[in-house]
Scaffold this active site. Structure first.
Site, short mmCIF file in Angstrom:
data_model
loop_
_atom_site.label_atom_id
_atom_site.label_comp_id
_atom_site.label_asym_id
_atom_site.label_seq_id
_atom_site.Cartn_x
_atom_site.Cartn_y
_atom_site.Cartn_z
N ASP A 1 0.82 -1.21 0.00
CA ASP A 1 0.00 0.00 0.00
C ASP A 1 0.86 1.26 0.00
O ASP A 1 1.89 1.31 0.68
CB ASP A 1 -0.90 0.00 1.24
CG ASP A 1 -1.93 1.11 1.22
OD1 ASP A 1 -2.28 1.57 0.11
OD2 ASP A 1 -2.38 1.53 2.29
N HIS B 1 3.31 3.51 -9.01
CA HIS B 1 3.31 2.10 -9.40
C HIS B 1 4.63 1.72 -10.09
O HIS B 1 5.18 0.64 -9.85
CB HIS B 1 2.13 1.81 -10.34
CG HIS B 1 0.79 2.12 -9.74
ND1 HIS B 1 0.42 1.68 -8.49
CD2 HIS B 1 -0.27 2.83 -10.24
CE1 HIS B 1 -0.82 2.09 -8.24
NE2 HIS B 1 -1.25 2.80 -9.27
N LEU C 1 10.43 -21.28 -3.64
CA LEU C 1 9.50 -20.31 -3.06
C LEU C 1 8.23 -20.30 -3.89
O LEU C 1 8.27 -20.19 -5.11
CB LEU C 1 10.13 -18.91 -3.04
CG LEU C 1 9.19 -17.76 -2.63
CD1 LEU C 1 8.77 -17.90 -1.18
CD2 LEU C 1 9.86 -16.40 -2.86
#
Length: 309
Positions: A15, A32, A128
């Site tokens: 955020d 972004h 992962l």
């Protein structure tokens, strides 16, 4: 020093991109673009710490309410310039991409295809598991699971938490151990609601484009300071409580979460932490007094009986 076991599953609400850009007098889309380095930082950190699962909240079902231009840019940039360019690097490092979220005709086909290609490329990797929540909502995930159970006419008495979990969008997704959120906000925003039932929550007062490995390490340190009881009472909790209330007077914030800012990172507000600490202290004190009273009463019963005889 004994090595500490890393959390198996870390989730992150990324955020603060728009605010980061606005603070610099830029369009929100610049935030972004600046966040690509943050994506690399959290991915590298998770690999370094040998975390098994990393879930990132990239685009929520609620994000469709934002301006269409920003939504279109975010979706394409994420698919092409973040995941698209990182796909080969992730593949070489053993990262498997798992898409988490529903399909939507508003999603550009080119962006969806890029994400599916990266998912297929990394399918056999095991180092992962990177679950990317893309057009995802926690409530929607639960609704889809309920619809799946209803469609299969599963009897009500056979529906358990394990059965319900197997009908969610990504059944193998484990419970979240550590959920961190950047941007200074204190909420889950409809992210992995089912999986975060016992997650340790860490809120960082840093906007996502500024997130780096040092912030990840700080969150890990806070995680390792927590006692995870899962509803049980730890073996040392009763003794610790007695020591606190039976000895010298303690500070008002005993048992409260620390609320000290460290390098721009904070935990819950001081006023809340202080109130929680005071309430906990008072409750422990009364419990200890009652227990001591009961023990004293029990110990005097044999003495009184012997006197009467």
């Amino acid at each position: 020093m004994t090595p500490r076991t890393p959390p198996r599953h870390i989730a992150c609400i990324m955020d603060g991109n728009g605010r980061w850009a606005q603070h610099r007098g830029l369009e929100r889309t610049h935030g972004h673009m600046a966040a690509r380095a943050s994506f690399e930082a959290i991915l590298d950190s998770a690999l370094e710490e040998k975390v098994e699962w990393l879930s990132l909240f990239a685009f929520s079902t609620e994000n469709w309410s934002r301006p269409a231009e920003e939504v279109g840019f975010l979706v394409r940039f994420l698919a092409q310039h973040v995941i698209g360019r990182e796909a080969q690097r992730m593949h070489k490092r053993g990262v498997r991409l798992r898409l988490l979220g529903g399909e939507d005709p508003r999603l550009p086909a080119e962006a969806v295809n890029r994400l599916r290609e990266a998912e297929e490329l990394t399918r056999d990797n095991t180092t992962l598991q990177l679950s990317l929540a893309f057009n995802y909502g926690g409530r929607q995930d639960l609704c889809e699971a309920a619809r799946s159970l209803a469609a299969r006419e599963v009897p009500a008495e056979q529906i358990t938490t394990e059965v319900l979990a197997r009908h969610m969008q990504l059944p193998e997704l484990p419970d979240v151990d550590l959920l961190l959120r950047t941007g200074g906000e204190y909420r889950l925003s409809n992210f992995l609601l089912w999986h975060s039932a016992y997650a340790e929550l860490v809120f960082l007062d840093v906007l996502w484009p500024d997130f780096r490995a040092s912030h990840f390490r700080h969150a890990m340190e806070l995680f390792h300071q927590r006692r995870r009881r899962f509803g049980n009472l730890g073996a040392t909790d009763a003794a610790d409580a007695y020591d606190r209330v039976g000895g010298a007077e303690t500070a008002d914030t005993v048992g409260a979460t620390e609320a000290v800012a460290v390098g721009g990172r904070v935990s819950p507000p001081t006023a809340i932490a202080s109130q929680l600490g005071t309430t906990l202290r008072d409750g422990l004190r009364e419990t200890a007094r009652f227990a001591l009273h009961q023990l004293t009463a029990e110990s005097t019963k044999p003495e009184r009986a012997s006197r009467l005889s």
